[in-house]
Design a protein around this motif. Structure first.
Motif, PDB file in Angstrom:
ATOM      1  N   LYS A  69      10.756  90.818 -25.844  1.00  0.00           N
ATOM      2  CA  LYS A  69      11.036  89.499 -25.287  1.00  0.00           C
ATOM      3  C   LYS A  69      11.537  89.600 -23.842  1.00  0.00           C
ATOM      4  O   LYS A  69      10.836  90.082 -22.979  1.00  0.00           O
ATOM      5  N   ASP A  70      12.774  89.171 -23.553  1.00  0.00           N
ATOM      6  CA  ASP A  70      13.282  89.194 -22.183  1.00  0.00           C
ATOM      7  C   ASP A  70      13.747  90.585 -21.750  1.00  0.00           C
ATOM      8  O   ASP A  70      14.259  90.756 -20.649  1.00  0.00           O
ATOM      9  N   TYR A  90       3.094  86.083 -21.372  1.00  0.00           N
ATOM     10  CA  TYR A  90       4.503  86.479 -21.310  1.00  0.00           C
ATOM     11  C   TYR A  90       5.177  85.751 -20.162  1.00  0.00           C
ATOM     12  O   TYR A  90       4.683  85.771 -19.024  1.00  0.00           O
ATOM     13  N   GLY A  92       8.325  86.331 -19.173  1.00  0.00           N
ATOM     14  CA  GLY A  92       9.481  87.097 -18.719  1.00  0.00           C
ATOM     15  C   GLY A  92       9.266  87.728 -17.352  1.00  0.00           C
ATOM     16  O   GLY A  92       8.326  87.389 -16.633  1.00  0.00           O
TER      17      GLY A  92
END
Length: 396
Positions: A69-70, A90, A92
């Motif tokens: 994720k992040d 994505y 991020g």
């Protein structure tokens, strides 16, 4: 902090830049781990060189985006070349390749504000970060990026949208690497980049000035010249002939692509075979040690058999090693307008095969078809070794 760096498909230039980023991470106390399960952060690498490499980049993003994720950073040429595609997968942090400075990936600093040591304190690297990155693991040979990006705007090129415009490194910075190579008893320095012939025009220097400085610094190493576009021969003919005639210059790559002025215009390039041919003959006579290499693009849309044969015969007559490529046209690039006249996949496979067979039957050359057929690279390796041994004997 533990950081995992994914597999990458990047070119030599960007592998060296990634090695520099890893040195920077380590200098700031981070540890590079071999298993993603151990990592606090993950750097997901991308490449835009071929459609297969681009797709592999998207596959890597998809593989890791949920688990990290992040905590994931997407890095590489796809970020610049296809930002929408990356954003769809994505949302991020992402770091591209383009920039105003010669060495790429500077944007990664913004993602680690706590780091005390700036990236600019880490010198350019001449060694890959992993042994697996080498085709031939030999630390007596070093790769030195003299410039990044490209000064040309070829209609078909997938690389420049990711790499950006030419950014030459200052000569004194290059010479610091040469000095270090001498200290480490390096035997071959490969002066490389996406395109190198027009090195220095943006920093008040030139390729001949740089090469002269490298040759005169010390006599303990050979010099290899990579990705030197024919425009450089056109621009620096006499001065370059003198420098390339130095017998410590033992490998020169000049990608001519085609000797058809019509096709080269479609590629948004100039055709210089009338200068390249005489130059190579004079160079061969003056420097029998040098291995002369070129790249050809064959099977260009509307290319005739006569045009292809003229390019093959020119390359066979003037070069020792020839890499044959066929082009994937991208809808994002100007050459896409030629797609209606493009050869099919089976036709391109046949064009590569028959072209390779023709050169092997008629010329004493090393022939490969590069990344498109890895087996041909392996088949060419023995002939490549024999060629270099023969050049050494001829020079005695």
């Amino acid at each position: 902090m533990k950081i995992y760096i994914t597999e990458d498909d990047m070119c030599t230039t960007q592998k060296l830049n990634l090695a520099r980023v890893q040195r920077w991470l380590e200098a700031n106390g981070a540890t590079i781990v071999d298993e993603e399960a151990e990592a606090d952060r993950l750097i997901c690498m991308t490449c835009n060189g071929w459609s297969l490499l681009e797709q592999a980049s998207y596959d890597r993003i998809n593989k890791y985006k949920d688990d990290f994720k992040d905590r994931m950073i997407v890095l590489g040429c796809v970020v610049d070349a296809h930002p929408r595609n990356v954003a769809e997968l994505y949302n991020g942090p992402a770091v591209g390749t383009k920039g105003t400075r010669p060495l790429s990936f500077g944007g990664i600093e913004e993602l680690f504000p706590e780091f005390a040591i700036p990236l600019e304190d880490i010198p350019a690297q001449s060694i890959f970060r992993r042994k697996e990155d080498y085709r031939d693991y030999n630390l007596s040979k070093r790769f030195i990026n003299i410039a990044e990006g490209c000064a040309f705007n070829c209609s078909f090129c997938t690389h420049k949208p990711g790499l950006g415009n030419r950014r030459s490194r200052p000569l004194d910075d290059i010479m610091k690497q040469i000095e270090q190579c001498v200290k480490e008893d390096v035997r071959v320095v490969n002066l490389m980049g996406m395109e190198t012939a027009l090195y220095g025009m943006d920093v008040g220097s030139s390729y001949p000035e740089m090469l002269r400085a490298v040759l005169e610094y010390d006599e303990s190493y050979e010099v290899h010249v990579a990705q030197f576009q024919p425009q450089g021969i056109f621009r620096y003919y006499d001065e370059l002939l003198e420098l390339f005639s130095n017998r410590r210059v033992t490998d020169i790559q000049v990608p001519i692509q085609s000797v058809s002025a019509r096709i080269m215009k479609m590629m948004n390039r100039r055709e210089h075979s009338d200068r390249v041919g005489p130059f190579m003959k004079k160079l061969r006579a003056a420097n029998p040690r040098v291995v002369l290499r070129t790249d050809l693009i064959i099977g260009w849309p509307t290319e005739t058999v006569e045009e292809r044969m003229a390019s093959l015969d020119f390359a066979g007559a003037h070069f020792d090693e020839i890499s044959l490529y066929t082009i994937e046209l991208s809808p994002d690039l100007p050459a896409w307008k030629y797609q209606p006249d493009a050869f099919g996949t089976a036709e391109l496979d046949e064009i590569r095969r028959t072209s390779r067979d023709y050169l092997n039957a008629n010329y004493n050359v090393v022939v490969s078809t590069g990344q498109q057929e890895d087996s041909s690279m392996k088949d060419a390796e023995l002939k490549r070794i024999q060629l270099r041994e023969r050049r050494m004997k001829e020079a005695v």
